[in-house]
Design a protein around this motif. Structure first.
Motif, PDB file in Angstrom:
ATOM      1  N   VAL A 108       1.084  -1.257  -0.292  1.00 41.68           N
ATOM      2  CA  VAL A 108       0.031  -0.013  -0.251  1.00 41.68           C
ATOM      3  C   VAL A 108       0.789   1.223  -0.239  1.00 41.68           C
ATOM      4  O   VAL A 108       0.754   2.227  -0.283  1.00 41.68           O
ATOM      5  CB  VAL A 108      -1.031  -0.137   1.157  1.00 41.68           C
ATOM      6  CG1 VAL A 108      -1.192   1.355   1.374  1.00 41.68           C
ATOM      7  CG2 VAL A 108      -2.495  -0.559   1.315  1.00 41.68           C
ATOM      8  N   ALA A 109       2.199   0.938   0.932  1.00 43.76           N
ATOM      9  CA  ALA A 109       2.798   1.857   1.127  1.00 43.76           C
ATOM     10  C   ALA A 109       3.580   2.218  -0.509  1.00 43.76           C
ATOM     11  O   ALA A 109       3.874   3.880  -1.049  1.00 43.76           O
ATOM     12  CB  ALA A 109       4.157   2.637   2.166  1.00 43.76           C
ATOM     13  N   ALA A 110       4.063   1.416  -1.236  1.00 48.33           N
ATOM     14  CA  ALA A 110       4.628   1.288  -1.913  1.00 48.33           C
ATOM     15  C   ALA A 110       3.458   2.161  -3.538  1.00 48.33           C
ATOM     16  O   ALA A 110       3.912   3.538  -4.020  1.00 48.33           O
ATOM     17  CB  ALA A 110       5.396   0.456  -3.066  1.00 48.33           C
ATOM     18  N   GLY A 111       2.666   1.577  -3.890  1.00 50.45           N
ATOM     19  CA  GLY A 111       1.467   2.421  -4.782  1.00 50.45           C
ATOM     20  C   GLY A 111       1.225   3.820  -3.963  1.00 50.45           C
ATOM     21  O   GLY A 111       1.058   4.533  -5.383  1.00 50.45           O
ATOM     22  N   SER A 112       0.789   3.925  -2.963  1.00 51.01           N
ATOM     23  CA  SER A 112       0.891   5.225  -2.369  1.00 51.01           C
ATOM     24  C   SER A 112       1.863   5.974  -3.055  1.00 51.01           C
ATOM     25  O   SER A 112       1.899   7.416  -3.817  1.00 51.01           O
ATOM     26  CB  SER A 112       0.458   5.280  -0.839  1.00 51.01           C
ATOM     27  OG  SER A 112      -0.171   4.598  -1.194  1.00 51.01           O
ATOM     28  N   THR A 113       2.873   5.732  -2.933  1.00 57.18           N
ATOM     29  CA  THR A 113       4.265   6.751  -2.806  1.00 57.18           C
ATOM     30  C   THR A 113       3.721   7.038  -4.783  1.00 57.18           C
ATOM     31  O   THR A 113       4.734   8.013  -5.112  1.00 57.18           O
ATOM     32  CB  THR A 113       5.737   5.816  -2.678  1.00 57.18           C
ATOM     33  OG1 THR A 113       5.072   6.039  -1.351  1.00 57.18           O
ATOM     34  CG2 THR A 113       6.786   6.705  -3.456  1.00 57.18           C
ATOM     35  N   VAL A 114       3.782   6.062  -5.042  1.00 62.46           N
ATOM     36  CA  VAL A 114       3.837   5.630  -7.232  1.00 62.46           C
ATOM     37  C   VAL A 114       2.667   6.881  -7.453  1.00 62.46           C
ATOM     38  O   VAL A 114       3.164   7.663  -8.160  1.00 62.46           O
ATOM     39  CB  VAL A 114       4.308   3.961  -7.595  1.00 62.46           C
ATOM     40  CG1 VAL A 114       3.756   4.189  -9.480  1.00 62.46           C
ATOM     41  CG2 VAL A 114       5.241   2.689  -7.249  1.00 62.46           C
ATOM     42  N   GLY A 115       1.963   6.051  -6.775  1.00 67.59           N
ATOM     43  CA  GLY A 115       0.680   7.293  -6.870  1.00 67.59           C
ATOM     44  C   GLY A 115       0.503   8.308  -7.090  1.00 67.59           C
ATOM     45  O   GLY A 115       0.116   9.484  -7.777  1.00 67.59           O
ATOM     46  N   ALA A 116       0.902   9.119  -6.101  1.00 72.01           N
ATOM     47  CA  ALA A 116       1.242  10.646  -5.649  1.00 72.01           C
ATOM     48  C   ALA A 116       2.253  10.934  -6.655  1.00 72.01           C
ATOM     49  O   ALA A 116       2.031  12.105  -7.037  1.00 72.01           O
ATOM     50  CB  ALA A 116       1.855  10.784  -4.220  1.00 72.01           C
ATOM     51  N   ALA A 117       3.709  10.417  -6.646  1.00 73.06           N
ATOM     52  CA  ALA A 117       4.715  10.723  -7.419  1.00 73.06           C
ATOM     53  C   ALA A 117       3.789  11.107  -9.183  1.00 73.06           C
ATOM     54  O   ALA A 117       4.078  12.100  -8.809  1.00 73.06           O
ATOM     55  CB  ALA A 117       5.741   9.602  -7.816  1.00 73.06           C
ATOM     56  N   GLY A 118       2.902   9.755  -9.679  1.00 73.96           N
ATOM     57  CA  GLY A 118       3.025  10.322 -10.734  1.00 73.96           C
ATOM     58  C   GLY A 118       1.868  10.569 -11.086  1.00 73.96           C
ATOM     59  O   GLY A 118       1.662  11.726 -11.858  1.00 73.96           O
ATOM     60  N   TYR A 119       1.072  11.331 -10.305  1.00 67.72           N
ATOM     61  CA  TYR A 119      -0.197  12.531  -9.233  1.00 67.72           C
ATOM     62  C   TYR A 119       0.374  13.505 -10.066  1.00 67.72           C
ATOM     63  O   TYR A 119       0.136  15.166 -10.541  1.00 67.72           O
ATOM     64  CB  TYR A 119      -0.287  12.158  -9.167  1.00 67.72           C
ATOM     65  CG  TYR A 119      -2.253  12.747  -8.438  1.00 67.72           C
ATOM     66  CD1 TYR A 119      -3.507  13.420  -9.364  1.00 67.72           C
ATOM     67  CD2 TYR A 119      -2.307  14.463  -8.270  1.00 67.72           C
ATOM     68  CE1 TYR A 119      -4.265  13.990  -9.390  1.00 67.72           C
ATOM     69  CE2 TYR A 119      -3.157  15.347  -8.069  1.00 67.72           C
ATOM     70  CZ  TYR A 119      -4.218  15.528  -8.135  1.00 67.72           C
ATOM     71  OH  TYR A 119      -5.113  16.433  -8.443  1.00 67.72           O
ATOM     72  N   HIS A 120       1.385  14.278  -8.619  1.00 69.11           N
ATOM     73  CA  HIS A 120       2.037  15.367  -9.388  1.00 69.11           C
ATOM     74  C   HIS A 120       2.851  15.807 -10.081  1.00 69.11           C
ATOM     75  O   HIS A 120       2.611  16.869 -10.144  1.00 69.11           O
ATOM     76  CB  HIS A 120       3.016  15.416  -7.668  1.00 69.11           C
ATOM     77  CG  HIS A 120       2.050  15.517  -6.536  1.00 69.11           C
ATOM     78  ND1 HIS A 120       1.168  16.417  -6.024  1.00 69.11           N
ATOM     79  CD2 HIS A 120       1.558  14.811  -5.937  1.00 69.11           C
ATOM     80  CE1 HIS A 120       0.038  16.287  -4.803  1.00 69.11           C
ATOM     81  NE2 HIS A 120       0.959  15.225  -4.465  1.00 69.11           N
ATOM     82  N   LEU A 121       3.467  14.522 -10.646  1.00 64.26           N
ATOM     83  CA  LEU A 121       4.341  15.102 -12.000  1.00 64.26           C
ATOM     84  C   LEU A 121       4.006  15.177 -13.272  1.00 64.26           C
ATOM     85  O   LEU A 121       4.156  15.692 -14.111  1.00 64.26           O
ATOM     86  CB  LEU A 121       5.309  14.079 -12.254  1.00 64.26           C
ATOM     87  CG  LEU A 121       6.643  14.207 -11.277  1.00 64.26           C
ATOM     88  CD1 LEU A 121       7.665  12.796 -10.900  1.00 64.26           C
ATOM     89  CD2 LEU A 121       7.437  14.747 -11.028  1.00 64.26           C
ATOM     90  N   TRP A 122       2.677  14.252 -13.201  1.00 64.49           N
ATOM     91  CA  TRP A 122       2.101  14.019 -14.534  1.00 64.49           C
ATOM     92  C   TRP A 122       0.805  14.681 -14.426  1.00 64.49           C
ATOM     93  O   TRP A 122       0.193  13.993 -16.125  1.00 64.49           O
ATOM     94  CB  TRP A 122       2.683  12.767 -15.648  1.00 64.49           C
ATOM     95  CG  TRP A 122       4.229  12.495 -15.547  1.00 64.49           C
ATOM     96  CD1 TRP A 122       4.843  12.945 -16.871  1.00 64.49           C
ATOM     97  CD2 TRP A 122       5.093  11.993 -15.012  1.00 64.49           C
ATOM     98  NE1 TRP A 122       6.033  12.878 -16.563  1.00 64.49           N
ATOM     99  CE2 TRP A 122       5.478  12.260 -15.629  1.00 64.49           C
ATOM    100  CE3 TRP A 122       4.668  11.479 -14.270  1.00 64.49           C
ATOM    101  CZ2 TRP A 122       7.235  11.285 -14.811  1.00 64.49           C
ATOM    102  CZ3 TRP A 122       5.918   9.860 -13.702  1.00 64.49           C
ATOM    103  CH2 TRP A 122       6.832  10.453 -14.074  1.00 64.49           C
ATOM    104  N   GLY A 123       0.359  14.229 -13.791  1.00 69.96           N
ATOM    105  CA  GLY A 123      -1.089  14.457 -13.879  1.00 69.96           C
ATOM    106  C   GLY A 123      -2.162  13.399 -13.986  1.00 69.96           C
ATOM    107  O   GLY A 123      -1.690  13.021 -14.420  1.00 69.96           O
ATOM    108  N   GLY A 124      -3.004  13.560 -13.681  1.00 72.81           N
ATOM    109  CA  GLY A 124      -4.373  12.683 -13.994  1.00 72.81           C
ATOM    110  C   GLY A 124      -4.887  11.774 -13.037  1.00 72.81           C
ATOM    111  O   GLY A 124      -3.800  11.342 -12.133  1.00 72.81           O
ATOM    112  N   ALA A 125      -5.337  11.027 -12.573  1.00 74.11           N
ATOM    113  CA  ALA A 125      -6.047  10.377 -11.634  1.00 74.11           C
ATOM    114  C   ALA A 125      -5.735   9.464 -11.467  1.00 74.11           C
ATOM    115  O   ALA A 125      -6.234   8.588 -10.920  1.00 74.11           O
ATOM    116  CB  ALA A 125      -8.158  11.058 -11.276  1.00 74.11           C
ATOM    117  N   TYR A 126      -5.840   8.705 -12.824  1.00 70.52           N
ATOM    118  CA  TYR A 126      -5.732   7.675 -13.464  1.00 70.52           C
ATOM    119  C   TYR A 126      -4.215   7.153 -12.107  1.00 70.52           C
ATOM    120  O   TYR A 126      -4.041   5.355 -12.102  1.00 70.52           O
ATOM    121  CB  TYR A 126      -5.616   7.064 -14.687  1.00 70.52           C
ATOM    122  CG  TYR A 126      -6.228   7.432 -15.642  1.00 70.52           C
ATOM    123  CD1 TYR A 126      -7.921   6.788 -14.820  1.00 70.52           C
ATOM    124  CD2 TYR A 126      -6.700   8.384 -16.304  1.00 70.52           C
ATOM    125  CE1 TYR A 126      -8.494   6.676 -16.084  1.00 70.52           C
ATOM    126  CE2 TYR A 126      -7.586   8.796 -17.431  1.00 70.52           C
ATOM    127  CZ  TYR A 126      -8.621   7.702 -17.081  1.00 70.52           C
ATOM    128  OH  TYR A 126      -9.233   7.924 -17.390  1.00 70.52           O
TER     129      TYR A 126
END
Length: 66
Positions: A12-30
């Motif tokens: 869950v922590a790894a997924g949250s980290t990847v999700g947050a980084a991707g959201y902040h860097l490239w945007g998109g809720a996916y």
């Protein structure tokens, strides 16, 4: 059981980290989909499906006489 809980928390922590980084860097809720994907990948890596099978007991069909 504590080992599995720790692995779940790590996934869950790894997924949250990847999700947050991707959201902040490239945007998109996916990018939020990274959390369930990380949990699924982690589950496939450590799951033991044989632990989910019922054990034969004294009244199981495997031990019944015909």
């Amino acid at each position: 059981m504590p080992r599995r809980a720790a692995l779940l928390a790590a996934c869950v922590a790894a997924g949250s980290t990847v999700g947050a980084a991707g959201y902040h860097l490239w945007g998109g809720a996916y990018w939020i989909a990274a959390v369930p994907i990380a949990v699924a990948v982690g589950w496939l890596a450590v799951a033991d499906p044989t632990r989910c099978e019922p054990r034969p007991g004294p009244h199981s069909r495997a031990n019944a006489r015909r």
